[in-house]
Design an enzyme around this catalytic site. Structure first.
Site, PDB file in Angstrom:
ATOM      1  N   GLU A 197      16.197  -7.762 -87.233  1.00 31.06           N
ATOM      2  CA  GLU A 197      15.180  -7.394 -88.239  1.00 31.06           C
ATOM      3  C   GLU A 197      15.178  -5.920 -88.632  1.00 31.06           C
ATOM      4  O   GLU A 197      14.130  -5.288 -88.677  1.00 31.06           O
ATOM      5  CB  GLU A 197      13.782  -7.777 -87.721  1.00 31.06           C
ATOM      6  CG  GLU A 197      13.647  -9.248 -87.402  1.00 31.06           C
ATOM      7  CD  GLU A 197      12.247  -9.640 -86.961  1.00 31.06           C
ATOM      8  OE1 GLU A 197      11.427  -8.757 -86.667  1.00 31.06           O
ATOM      9  OE2 GLU A 197      11.969 -10.858 -86.913  1.00 31.06           O
ATOM     10  N   GLU A 209      16.475 -19.476 -85.753  1.00 31.55           N
ATOM     11  CA  GLU A 209      15.066 -19.634 -85.354  1.00 31.55           C
ATOM     12  C   GLU A 209      14.354 -20.615 -86.280  1.00 31.55           C
ATOM     13  O   GLU A 209      13.218 -20.400 -86.689  1.00 31.55           O
ATOM     14  CB  GLU A 209      14.353 -18.270 -85.379  1.00 31.55           C
ATOM     15  CG  GLU A 209      15.018 -17.228 -84.504  1.00 31.55           C
ATOM     16  CD  GLU A 209      14.285 -15.888 -84.467  1.00 31.55           C
ATOM     17  OE1 GLU A 209      13.120 -15.808 -84.899  1.00 31.55           O
ATOM     18  OE2 GLU A 209      14.898 -14.912 -83.999  1.00 31.55           O
ATOM     19  N   ASP A 224      12.228 -23.049 -88.218  1.00 30.66           N
ATOM     20  CA  ASP A 224      11.010 -23.870 -88.246  1.00 30.66           C
ATOM     21  C   ASP A 224      10.570 -23.938 -89.694  1.00 30.66           C
ATOM     22  O   ASP A 224      10.859 -23.041 -90.480  1.00 30.66           O
ATOM     23  CB  ASP A 224       9.906 -23.361 -87.300  1.00 30.66           C
ATOM     24  CG  ASP A 224       9.581 -21.883 -87.421  1.00 30.66           C
ATOM     25  OD1 ASP A 224       9.831 -21.284 -88.490  1.00 30.66           O
ATOM     26  OD2 ASP A 224       9.073 -21.315 -86.436  1.00 30.66           O
ATOM     27  N   ASN A 254      20.731 -10.300 -86.860  1.00 26.90           N
ATOM     28  CA  ASN A 254      19.779 -11.402 -87.032  1.00 26.90           C
ATOM     29  C   ASN A 254      18.584 -10.937 -87.857  1.00 26.90           C
ATOM     30  O   ASN A 254      18.052  -9.842 -87.622  1.00 26.90           O
ATOM     31  CB  ASN A 254      19.314 -11.842 -85.632  1.00 26.90           C
ATOM     32  CG  ASN A 254      18.543 -13.150 -85.610  1.00 26.90           C
ATOM     33  OD1 ASN A 254      19.034 -14.157 -86.098  1.00 26.90           O
ATOM     34  ND2 ASN A 254      17.339 -13.129 -85.048  1.00 26.90           N
ATOM     35  N   HIS A 299      12.677 -18.978 -90.823  1.00 22.44           N
ATOM     36  CA  HIS A 299      11.286 -19.431 -90.658  1.00 22.44           C
ATOM     37  C   HIS A 299      10.769 -19.739 -92.061  1.00 22.44           C
ATOM     38  O   HIS A 299      10.389 -18.830 -92.794  1.00 22.44           O
ATOM     39  CB  HIS A 299      10.435 -18.327 -90.024  1.00 22.44           C
ATOM     40  CG  HIS A 299      10.851 -17.960 -88.633  1.00 22.44           C
ATOM     41  ND1 HIS A 299      10.681 -18.813 -87.563  1.00 22.44           N
ATOM     42  CD2 HIS A 299      11.411 -16.839 -88.130  1.00 22.44           C
ATOM     43  CE1 HIS A 299      11.135 -18.223 -86.466  1.00 22.44           C
ATOM     44  NE2 HIS A 299      11.589 -17.026 -86.787  1.00 22.44           N
TER      45      HIS A 299
HETATM   46  C1  XIL Z   1       8.218 -14.613 -81.382  1.00 26.00           C
HETATM   47  C2  XIL Z   1       7.871 -15.510 -80.219  1.00 26.00           C
HETATM   48  O1  XIL Z   1       8.061 -16.847 -80.620  1.00 26.00           O
HETATM   49  C3  XIL Z   1       6.442 -15.290 -79.776  1.00 26.00           C
HETATM   50  O2  XIL Z   1       6.202 -15.985 -78.565  1.00 26.00           O
HETATM   51  C4  XIL Z   1       6.175 -13.802 -79.552  1.00 26.00           C
HETATM   52  O3  XIL Z   1       4.800 -13.617 -79.296  1.00 26.00           O
HETATM   53  C5  XIL Z   1       6.568 -12.997 -80.771  1.00 26.00           C
HETATM   54  O4  XIL Z   1       7.924 -13.259 -81.076  1.00 26.00           O
HETATM   55  N1  XIL Z   1      11.476 -13.326 -85.080  1.00 26.00           N
HETATM   56  C6  XIL Z   1      12.112 -13.195 -83.882  1.00 26.00           C
HETATM   57  C7  XIL Z   1      11.525 -13.810 -82.664  1.00 26.00           C
HETATM   58  O5  XIL Z   1      13.233 -12.670 -83.831  1.00 26.00           O
HETATM   59  O6  XIL Z   1      11.818 -13.069 -81.512  1.00 26.00           O
HETATM   60  C8  XIL Z   1      10.048 -13.990 -82.787  1.00 26.00           C
HETATM   61  O7  XIL Z   1       9.591 -14.715 -81.642  1.00 26.00           O
HETATM   62  C9  XIL Z   1       9.721 -14.704 -84.067  1.00 26.00           C
HETATM   63  C10 XIL Z   1      10.180 -13.922 -85.260  1.00 26.00           C
END
Ligand code: XIL
Length: 462
Positions: free
Chosen positions: A160, A268, A270, A202, A239
């Site tokens: 990020e 990641e 969802d 990422n 996401h």
């Molecule tokens: C999130 C986790 O799912 C949570 O449990 C935590 O509180 C915050 O981080 N991008 C990412 C992940 O790269 O590491 C994040 O994970 C979600 C967004």
């Protein structure tokens, strides 16, 4: 482990049976093939993974699904900087190792997440800047990647680092303020520490090919590949929700990055509301791109999700398969196996980058240096990034002079020592970026109020 090996053998036997005598298929069809996400993905040469929270490994409903369905695991929080280096130079790997051991002892692979990030930093790191922070993050990358050497399929080396919105540029952070080259420095440290792991950049909101952030990351990866910075893959967090929806150009995004010569991974996933059609499209898009290695969902049951209120995952709170699960499994099973090797010459991206090309640095003269600047201007303020390039001999220090128009005032600078804050302003290298090899570049930046206009930097060797 044992039953997995057995089921793989069964798959192989079934394949041979199909070729030799189609009638035998019914008798030799393996029980496990094509009936779980991991097995179906594996048949297509991919993986299917999930984020795992270490404290849930004692929940048997959770581990039953984990062990049955997935063949790749990402620690949801346990490998982040605050977890692995809670005090400076005191590393703590217990909960990360618990997840790694759970996965690897069952034949699952592990994605490492993440070595360098502006978020979830321990408080000692949050307060650091400059050379001390640069050294601390590189030490962190080196220590953690070395500790897990040989156990990680791919590392999210940097997470990020790009800004949302239309700038297409870097996110401001304490790490970014150590110098624009912090990302490549992290990748080089990771490669040295674990040469066998794939090294990924990422991010989120880089799924839509037309977004400036996507193009910003694309340009960075292209630059890294052209300069030999060790990067192997790009992770798309994906996401998806109403603010950042799945779009049909996602496949173009994946294939355009792949055409740069990197693997792509969906890291990641969802999707708000878990619409089956959208999940199906994501799987089809990955399968359509030969260099898409696999898909990881960010949690198992909706109740495990960091956005559980969106019910974005494949299993409901009771661990039952949702319609999205069936859609994903069907898409994995109907996809074609990428038996054709990826092309050796990579085609250009399908659509040209919508953002402006990076500024071209004029070729420096002998024993000289040159500087170019990009300005991100908004109403009342600006950020300038300056690239200093050595000529045909190495620099052992440099000074860049910039004439600021009246009304423009520098408020702070990073990776350079500044003298003056308006009119003719000088920026001198700091300790870690004064030495620049012939033809190589380094960068610094500054922020100001007012309007920068068109800046013309001049560079002089020290
Ligand atoms: C999130 C986790 O799912 C949570 O449990 C935590 O509180 C915050 O981080 N991008 C990412 C992940 O790269 O590491 C994040 O994970 C979600 C967004």
């Amino acid at each position: 482990m044992r039953w997995r090996a057995a089921s793989r053998a069964a798959v192989a036997l079934a394949g041979a049976g199909t070729l030799a005598a189609g009638m035998a298929l019914v008798l030799t069809a393996p029980a496990a093939a094509g009936t779980t996400l991991g097995a179906s993905a594996a048949e297509k040469g991919r993986y299917f993974g999930t984020a795992v929270a270490g404290f849930k490994l004692s929940d048997s409903a959770y581990t039953t699904i984990l062990n049955r369905e997935f063949n790749m695991v990402t620690a949801e929080n346990e490998m982040k900087i605050d977890a692995t280096e809670p005090q400076q130079n005191r590393f703590s790997y217990g909960s990360a190792e618990q997840i790694v051991n759970h996965a690897r002892s069952r034949g699952m692979q592990v994605r490492g997440h993440t070595l360098a990030w502006h978020a979830q930093q321990p408080s000692w790191m949050q307060g650091m800047s400059g050379t001390a922070l640069r050294q601390a993050i590189l030490n962190h990358v080196t220590q953690v990647a070395t500790h897990f050497r040989g156990q990680i399929y791919s590392w999210d080396v940097v997470n990020e680092a790009f800004a949302d919105g239309n700038s297409g540029g870097r996110r401001d952070s304490n790490l970014q303020r150590t110098g624009n080259d912090w990302i490549e420095a992290a990748f080089r440290a990771a490669r040295a520490a674990d040469p066998g792991a794939k090294l990924c950049y990422n991010d989120y909101n880089i799924d839509n090919w037309t977004w400036a952030k996507t193009q910003g990351v694309y340009n960075m990866v292209r630059d890294f590949k052209s300069r030999g910075v060790p990067i192997d893959c790009v992770g798309f967090q994906s996401h998806f929700n109403s603010d950042s929806p799945y779009v049909s150009n996602y496949r173009t995004t994946l294939s355009s990055f792949a055409a740069l010569g990197v693997d792509v991974q969906i890291t990641e996933l969802d999707i708000e509301g878990a619409p089956a059609n959208t999940y199906r499209s994501v799987v089809e898009d990955c399968l359509a791109v030969a260099r898409c290695n696999g898909i990881t969902v960010w949690g198992i049951r909706d109740s495990d999700s960091w956005r559980s209120y969106q019910s974005p995952l494949l299993f409901n709170n009771s661990g039952q398969k949702k319609p999205a699960y069936d859609a994903v499994l069907a898409a994995l099973n109907s996809g074609t196996n990428p038996t054709t090797p990826p092309p050796t010459t990579t085609p250009p991206p399908t659509t040209p980058p919508p953002s402006d090309p990076p500024p071209t640095t004029p070729p420096p003269g002998q024993g000289d240096c040159s500087a170019s600047v990009t300005v991100n201007q908004w109403n009342g303020g600006f950020v300038a990034n300056v690239r200093v390039t050595a000529g045909s001999s190495a620099l052992n220090g440099w000074t860049v002079t910039i004439d600021l128009p009246s009304g423009a005032t520098v408020t702070n600078a990073w990776s350079a020592d500044r003298s003056g804050n308006s009119g003719t302003t000088n920026f001198r290298n700091v300790s870690y970026n004064g030495q620049v090899a012939a033809g190589q570049s380094t960068e610094f930046g500054f922020q100001g109020t007012g309007t920068a206009g068109t800046l013309t930097p001049t560079c002089a060797p020290a």
